[in-house]
Motif scaffolding. Sequence first.
Motif, short mmCIF file in Angstrom:
data_model
loop_
_atom_site.label_atom_id
_atom_site.label_comp_id
_atom_site.label_asym_id
_atom_site.label_seq_id
_atom_site.Cartn_x
_atom_site.Cartn_y
_atom_site.Cartn_z
N LYS A 158 1.60 14.66 3.45
CA LYS A 158 0.66 14.73 4.56
C LYS A 158 -0.81 14.56 4.12
CE LYS A 158 3.65 17.45 7.54
NZ LYS A 158 4.86 17.05 6.80
N PRO A 159 -1.12 13.44 3.48
CA PRO A 159 -2.50 13.20 3.05
C PRO A 159 -3.43 12.97 4.24
CG PRO A 159 -1.18 11.22 2.75
CD PRO A 159 -0.23 12.31 3.16
N LYS A 160 -4.75 13.21 4.00
CA LYS A 160 -5.73 12.97 5.05
C LYS A 160 -6.01 11.49 5.23
CE LYS A 160 -8.17 17.41 4.83
NZ LYS A 160 -9.49 18.07 4.60
N LYS A 161 -6.04 10.76 4.09
CA LYS A 161 -6.33 9.33 4.15
C LYS A 161 -5.29 8.55 3.35
CE LYS A 161 -11.35 9.76 4.73
NZ LYS A 161 -12.68 9.41 4.15
N VAL A 162 -4.90 7.40 3.90
CA VAL A 162 -3.91 6.55 3.25
C VAL A 162 -4.46 5.12 3.20
CG1 VAL A 162 -1.59 5.57 3.37
CG2 VAL A 162 -1.98 7.96 4.01
N PHE A 163 -4.34 4.49 2.05
CA PHE A 163 -4.79 3.11 1.88
C PHE A 163 -3.65 2.29 1.29
CE2 PHE A 163 -8.35 5.98 1.50
CZ PHE A 163 -9.31 5.41 2.32
N TYR A 164 -3.69 0.99 1.58
CA TYR A 164 -2.65 0.08 1.10
C TYR A 164 -3.32 -1.07 0.35
CZ TYR A 164 0.00 2.65 4.60
OH TYR A 164 0.58 3.65 5.34
N GLY A 165 -2.62 -1.59 -0.64
CA GLY A 165 -3.14 -2.71 -1.40
C GLY A 165 -2.08 -3.75 -1.68
N LEU A 166 -2.50 -4.99 -1.75
CA LEU A 166 -1.60 -6.09 -2.10
C LEU A 166 -2.27 -6.91 -3.19
CD1 LEU A 166 -0.50 -7.17 1.48
CD2 LEU A 166 0.88 -5.89 -0.17
N PHE A 167 -1.52 -7.17 -4.27
CA PHE A 167 -1.97 -8.03 -5.35
C PHE A 167 -1.13 -9.30 -5.31
CE2 PHE A 167 -3.27 -3.86 -6.67
CZ PHE A 167 -4.40 -4.04 -7.44
N SER A 168 -1.78 -10.45 -5.33
CA SER A 168 -1.05 -11.71 -5.21
C SER A 168 -1.56 -12.75 -6.20
CB SER A 168 -1.19 -12.27 -3.79
OG SER A 168 -0.62 -13.55 -3.69
N LYS A 169 -0.63 -13.39 -6.87
CA LYS A 169 -0.99 -14.49 -7.76
C LYS A 169 -1.48 -15.70 -6.97
CE LYS A 169 2.05 -17.41 -9.56
NZ LYS A 169 3.06 -18.10 -10.40
N SER A 170 -0.92 -15.91 -5.78
CA SER A 170 -1.15 -17.16 -5.04
C SER A 170 -1.94 -16.97 -3.75
CB SER A 170 0.19 -17.83 -4.73
OG SER A 170 0.90 -18.08 -5.93
N GLY A 171 -2.52 -15.81 -3.54
CA GLY A 171 -3.34 -15.61 -2.36
C GLY A 171 -2.57 -15.05 -1.18
N PHE A 172 -3.20 -15.13 0.01
CA PHE A 172 -2.66 -14.49 1.19
C PHE A 172 -2.65 -15.45 2.37
CE2 PHE A 172 -4.87 -11.42 -1.49
CZ PHE A 172 -3.83 -10.53 -1.77
N THR A 173 -1.73 -15.23 3.29
CA THR A 173 -1.65 -16.07 4.48
C THR A 173 -2.85 -15.78 5.39
OG1 THR A 173 -0.37 -14.45 5.74
CG2 THR A 173 0.87 -16.05 4.39
N ASP A 174 -3.14 -16.73 6.27
CA ASP A 174 -4.25 -16.54 7.21
C ASP A 174 -4.01 -15.35 8.11
OD1 ASP A 174 -5.62 -18.69 6.17
OD2 ASP A 174 -4.80 -20.13 7.62
N ASN A 175 -2.76 -15.16 8.53
CA ASN A 175 -2.45 -14.04 9.42
C ASN A 175 -2.76 -12.70 8.76
OD1 ASN A 175 -1.64 -15.57 11.57
ND2 ASN A 175 0.54 -15.52 11.06
N LEU A 176 -2.44 -12.60 7.47
CA LEU A 176 -2.73 -11.34 6.77
C LEU A 176 -4.24 -11.14 6.64
CD1 LEU A 176 -1.87 -8.83 5.26
CD2 LEU A 176 -1.62 -10.21 3.19
N LYS A 177 -4.96 -12.19 6.30
CA LYS A 177 -6.41 -12.06 6.15
C LYS A 177 -7.09 -11.71 7.47
CE LYS A 177 -6.73 -16.03 3.81
NZ LYS A 177 -7.29 -17.15 3.03
N LYS A 178 -6.50 -12.14 8.58
CA LYS A 178 -7.08 -11.87 9.89
C LYS A 178 -6.87 -10.44 10.36
CE LYS A 178 -6.71 -16.63 11.62
NZ LYS A 178 -5.92 -17.54 12.51
N THR A 179 -5.94 -9.72 9.72
CA THR A 179 -5.70 -8.34 10.15
C THR A 179 -6.95 -7.49 10.00
OG1 THR A 179 -4.86 -7.77 7.94
CG2 THR A 179 -3.24 -8.37 9.62
#
Length: 298
Positions: free
Chosen positions: A260-281
């Motif tokens: 039950k943390p107060k704050k939660v963060f997520y991360g993604l590491f990619s060799k080849s980058g990210f889709t436009d849909n993900l970047k638009k989030t």
Amino acid sequence: EPLNFFESSQFLTRYGIKDKIRAYGMLGGIPAYLLQFDSRQTVEENILNNFLYTDSFLYNETRFLLLEELREPRKYFAILKAIAFGANKINEIVQKSGIERSSVPRYLEILQNLMIIHREVSVTEEKPEKSRKAIYEINDLYFKFWFRFIMPNQSFIEENRQKYVLTERILPFLDQYLGSIFERVSIDFLKQINGTNRFPFVFEKIGRYWKTNVEIDIVAFDSSKKDFFFAECKWSEKKVGTNILDELIAKSKTIIDENKPKKVFYGLFSKSGFTDNLKKTNRDDVLLFQLKDFREFC
């Protein structure tokens, strides 16, 4: 202690980040090994010249070290080969190595003392030293690469079929092998930015998480467990999309419910980058990292 990725990369000045990671996955952080590679040559040329000829230093060093340091090298070879091919728990190591179970813990302890392997538990374990869920990984990346790709192909190498080994037995499987290396490099990167404005909080523990059927590449949290960070690392030719983020959020739910943390963060590491849909989030709680982000520390 071996050098971390960013320290090791200083030995390979002419390589880009991708090739520095590939080379690090074969040489690890030992300067004597790093000095064998010439970054004026491609990684493929360096593999050929430094690993695949019987008179080369990196071909012979593993055998030389184990014969010098250990009384029963054959058994250690069997254990390291088993771990290199995915046998991470004691029962699996016993089965694949063919060594009696009563002896295996002692051999594993000696390999740990030599820093060739390490014992790892899930990062959220409260008493890691007493955990029965520990796994064993090859810590020395030179040994990891050698036992995965050189030892199984020694007969071909000794028959002077070097190019066959390179093109058919190593390169097609190299990206799969580098997946876990990319996780290690990503953790090194997070340690570099920990405590700076590049990261949302100061973490005190970081590592892999696994429980039952759930695995998360990186979990980091502070001592009070008020802040958590979850991340996945993808060493793939495909761009990372929203599906990977959705899967990460779903996998993280168990840990969030337990702590039950107060704050939660997520991360993604990619060799080849990210889709436009993900970047638009454009979510404040999601951090996206690419290889170019590593450059400032190389």
